[in-house]
Design a protein around this motif. Structure first.
Motif, short mmCIF file in Angstrom:
data_model
loop_
_atom_site.label_atom_id
_atom_site.label_comp_id
_atom_site.label_asym_id
_atom_site.label_seq_id
_atom_site.Cartn_x
_atom_site.Cartn_y
_atom_site.Cartn_z
N ASN A 89 0.82 -1.20 0.00
CA ASN A 89 0.00 0.00 0.00
C ASN A 89 0.86 1.26 0.00
OD1 ASN A 89 -2.78 -1.27 0.53
ND2 ASN A 89 -1.57 -2.09 2.22
N VAL A 90 0.39 2.29 -0.70
CA VAL A 90 1.04 3.58 -0.67
C VAL A 90 0.59 4.30 0.59
CG1 VAL A 90 1.23 5.83 -1.80
CG2 VAL A 90 1.20 3.74 -3.19
N THR A 91 1.54 4.62 1.47
CA THR A 91 1.21 5.24 2.76
C THR A 91 1.74 6.65 2.90
OG1 THR A 91 3.21 4.38 3.85
CG2 THR A 91 1.25 2.96 3.85
N SER A 92 2.51 7.13 1.94
CA SER A 92 3.08 8.48 2.03
C SER A 92 1.96 9.52 2.11
CB SER A 92 3.97 8.78 0.83
OG SER A 92 5.12 7.96 0.85
N PRO A 93 2.19 10.58 2.89
CA PRO A 93 1.12 11.58 3.08
C PRO A 93 0.82 12.37 1.82
CG PRO A 93 3.19 12.33 4.03
CD PRO A 93 3.41 10.91 3.65
N ILE A 94 -0.46 12.61 1.60
CA ILE A 94 -0.89 13.52 0.53
C ILE A 94 -0.71 14.94 1.06
CG2 ILE A 94 -2.82 14.34 -0.85
CD1 ILE A 94 -3.94 11.48 -0.77
N VAL A 95 0.18 15.68 0.47
CA VAL A 95 0.44 17.04 0.95
C VAL A 95 -0.35 18.08 0.15
CG1 VAL A 95 2.67 16.56 1.97
CG2 VAL A 95 2.54 17.11 -0.46
N GLN A 96 -0.93 17.65 -0.98
CA GLN A 96 -1.81 18.54 -1.72
C GLN A 96 -2.72 17.74 -2.62
OE1 GLN A 96 0.05 21.57 -4.22
NE2 GLN A 96 -1.63 22.97 -3.84
N ASN A 97 -4.01 18.12 -2.63
CA ASN A 97 -5.00 17.51 -3.51
C ASN A 97 -5.35 18.51 -4.60
OD1 ASN A 97 -7.41 16.53 -4.72
ND2 ASN A 97 -7.92 15.37 -2.88
N LEU A 98 -5.13 18.11 -5.87
CA LEU A 98 -5.33 19.02 -6.99
C LEU A 98 -6.66 18.81 -7.71
CD1 LEU A 98 -1.74 18.78 -8.52
CD2 LEU A 98 -2.62 20.54 -6.99
N GLY A 99 -7.50 17.95 -7.16
CA GLY A 99 -8.77 17.69 -7.83
C GLY A 99 -8.54 17.06 -9.19
N GLY A 100 -9.28 17.51 -10.19
CA GLY A 100 -9.19 16.92 -11.52
C GLY A 100 -8.16 17.58 -12.41
N ALA A 101 -6.95 17.78 -11.91
CA ALA A 101 -5.89 18.41 -12.72
C ALA A 101 -5.61 17.58 -13.97
CB ALA A 101 -4.63 18.57 -11.88
N ASP A 102 -5.23 18.24 -15.04
CA ASP A 102 -4.98 17.60 -16.34
C ASP A 102 -3.51 17.20 -16.43
OD1 ASP A 102 -4.76 16.82 -18.96
OD2 ASP A 102 -5.59 18.67 -19.81
N MET A 103 -3.25 15.90 -16.38
CA MET A 103 -1.87 15.41 -16.45
C MET A 103 -1.32 15.44 -17.88
SD MET A 103 -0.84 14.76 -13.36
CE MET A 103 0.51 13.58 -13.44
N GLY A 104 -2.15 15.83 -18.83
CA GLY A 104 -1.69 15.99 -20.20
C GLY A 104 -1.40 17.44 -20.55
N ASP A 105 -1.34 18.30 -19.53
CA ASP A 105 -1.07 19.73 -19.71
C ASP A 105 0.36 20.02 -19.25
OD1 ASP A 105 -0.96 22.49 -19.67
OD2 ASP A 105 -2.75 22.77 -18.45
N TRP A 106 1.18 20.52 -20.15
CA TRP A 106 2.59 20.78 -19.79
C TRP A 106 2.72 21.81 -18.68
CZ3 TRP A 106 5.08 25.54 -20.40
CH2 TRP A 106 4.41 26.50 -21.16
N LYS A 107 1.75 22.71 -18.59
CA LYS A 107 1.80 23.72 -17.54
C LYS A 107 1.59 23.10 -16.16
CE LYS A 107 0.31 27.47 -20.60
NZ LYS A 107 -0.75 28.46 -20.90
N GLU A 108 0.91 21.95 -16.12
CA GLU A 108 0.75 21.24 -14.85
C GLU A 108 2.09 20.71 -14.35
OE1 GLU A 108 -1.01 20.46 -11.61
OE2 GLU A 108 -2.29 21.17 -13.26
N LEU A 109 2.94 20.29 -15.27
CA LEU A 109 4.30 19.87 -14.91
C LEU A 109 5.09 21.05 -14.35
CD1 LEU A 109 6.67 17.88 -14.85
CD2 LEU A 109 7.03 18.34 -17.30
N VAL A 110 4.96 22.20 -14.98
CA VAL A 110 5.64 23.41 -14.49
C VAL A 110 5.15 23.78 -13.10
CG1 VAL A 110 5.99 25.88 -14.89
CG2 VAL A 110 6.05 24.28 -16.82
N ARG A 111 3.83 23.69 -12.90
CA ARG A 111 3.28 24.01 -11.57
C ARG A 111 3.81 23.06 -10.50
NH1 ARG A 111 -1.28 25.89 -14.75
NH2 ARG A 111 -2.15 23.79 -14.98
#
Length: 396
Positions: A89-111
């Motif tokens: 199981n992945v147990t590392s803490p979620i430090v931020q929830n981005l909702g439905g962010a688009d992982m196909g958007d290059w600007k999301e990588l920059v963010r």
């Protein structure tokens, strides 16, 4: 008046405490950033790789940070990877929830990079994009019209990051961190190409990519991070990049992933300008061939080593095939020497026809015509003029 002064005093205290807290934020040696786009049929491998990272976890010297998009989870999350003993199981803490962010958007990588720098600052950056990859252009995967588009395709949105956009992301990232990105790598298929590396040469020091397809398990994060974390301060960026490549090969050469044919290369982008100029001379020499010899060159191209994508072929094997067909030029030796400086390590479990760099080498008009217009806009074509030779060889 006393209440007003008291309010101002409290505000000043809060401001000072906030500033002090930010100034006291530890600046670590490295940020290892993994942009995991599992919003597709690779989704099941995301937890596998994150669990491998958790075998090591972040340390006083290194942050392991993940932006994780999953097809089974509508929310994209950011994790600070922590060491645990739970491999299921992945147990590392979620430090931020981005909702439905688009992982196909290059600007999301920059963010992701910007957020990392603001909240977990570090001196050096190793940025990884994890997903399907198709080299510098779209690749049709089957006769039903399915295809893979460059890298980081998000099946929810239909968006993906093009080769040109990936370069923009690295340019913005370099501005954010205040220097060139130390290492960029694709945990993805078919990204060991000069065309892709060329796009980001001004903003990245070392580039890592595989010429061939990668098995679904991807990188051996546990073995790589175990060795890296034990010597974080002593290894240079070049040594870290080489370590990843060596560990990848070892994992599929009887290591944790068994025995499978794989490739991985590291490029020194400070040497790419000389490499492009050597390609330019080869292209100019080949463009002067007679029509009869251009037919031989096309035969040599057809015989050149390729991997999963028909028109991506090994650059130096092309020279060997040309020589087998009776075509030689002094520029061949210069290209071999330039590649020797450009490719820091070429690790593979395949054969002697795999030299570490793929280049676009279509052998028929259909492949050439489909992508020629876009190729004209790539930095590699602008710097080397390689497309001029391709056009002459294909169209004669």
């Amino acid at each position: 008046m006393n209440q007003l002064l008291s309010h101002v005093f409290v505000c000043l205290l809060l401001l000072l405490s906030t500033s002090y807290s930010h100034a006291a934020e530890p600046v670590k040696e490295w940020n290892f950033l993994v942009f995991i786009n599992g919003v597709n049929n690779l989704d099941s491998y995301g937890p596998l790789n994150i669990n491998q990272m958790e075998e090591v976890g972040s340390s006083e010297k290194m942050n392991i940070l993940v932006q994780w998009g999953s097809y089974t989870n509508p929310n994209v999350t950011r994790l600070l990877v922590k060491k645990d003993n739970d491999k299921a199981n992945v147990t590392s803490p979620i430090v931020q929830n981005l909702g439905g962010a688009d992982m196909g958007d290059w600007k999301e990588l920059v963010r992701f990079v910007e957020w990392s720098q603001q909240n977990y600052p570090a001196k050096h950056y190793f940025i990884v994009v994890w997903d399907h990859g198709s080299g510098w252009h779209i690749v049709k995967a089957n006769n039903k019209g399915a295809h893979i588009q460059d890298i980081s395709q998000d099946d929810r949105t239909g968006n993906f990051i093009t080769t040109e956009q990936l370069a923009l992301a690295m340019n913005e990232s370099a501005k954010i961190i205040g220097h060139k990105v130390d290492i960029y790598a694709s945990d993805a298929c078919s990204m060991g190409m000069v065309e892709i590396a060329s796009e980001m040469q001004e903003d990245v020091q070392y580039y890592i990519g595989s010429q061939d397809i990668e098995p679904g398990e991807g990188w051996p994060y546990s073995t790589f991070l175990t060795k890296w974390s034990s010597q974080v301060e002593s290894l240079s960026a070049k040594q870290v990049a080489v370590l990843l490549s060596k560990e990848f090969m070892a994992a599929y050469d009887g290591g944790i992933y068994g025995k499978k044919p794989v490739t991985m290369s590291v490029y020194d982008l400070s040497q790419i300008s000389n490499y492009e100029q050597a390609f330019k001379q080869v292209g100019q020499d080949l463009s002067r061939l007679s029509p009869a010899d251009l037919v031989k060159a096309n035969k040599a191209a057809s015989d050149t080593k390729y991997f999963s994508v028909w028109d991506y072929r090994d650059s130096l094997d092309f020279l060997f095939q040309l020589e087998k067909n009776g075509i030689t030029a002094a520029s061949f030796a210069k290209l071999r020497a330039a590649q020797n400086n450009f490719v820091i390590t070429n690790d593979q479990t395949q054969d002697n026809n795999t030299w570490g760099v793929s280049v676009w080498l279509p052998v028929d008009n259909d492949d050439y015509s489909e992508h020629a217009q876009r190729y004209e806009g790539l930095k590699f074509q602008k710097n080397s003029g390689w497309g001029v030779f391709l056009k002459r060889m294909i169209l004669k």
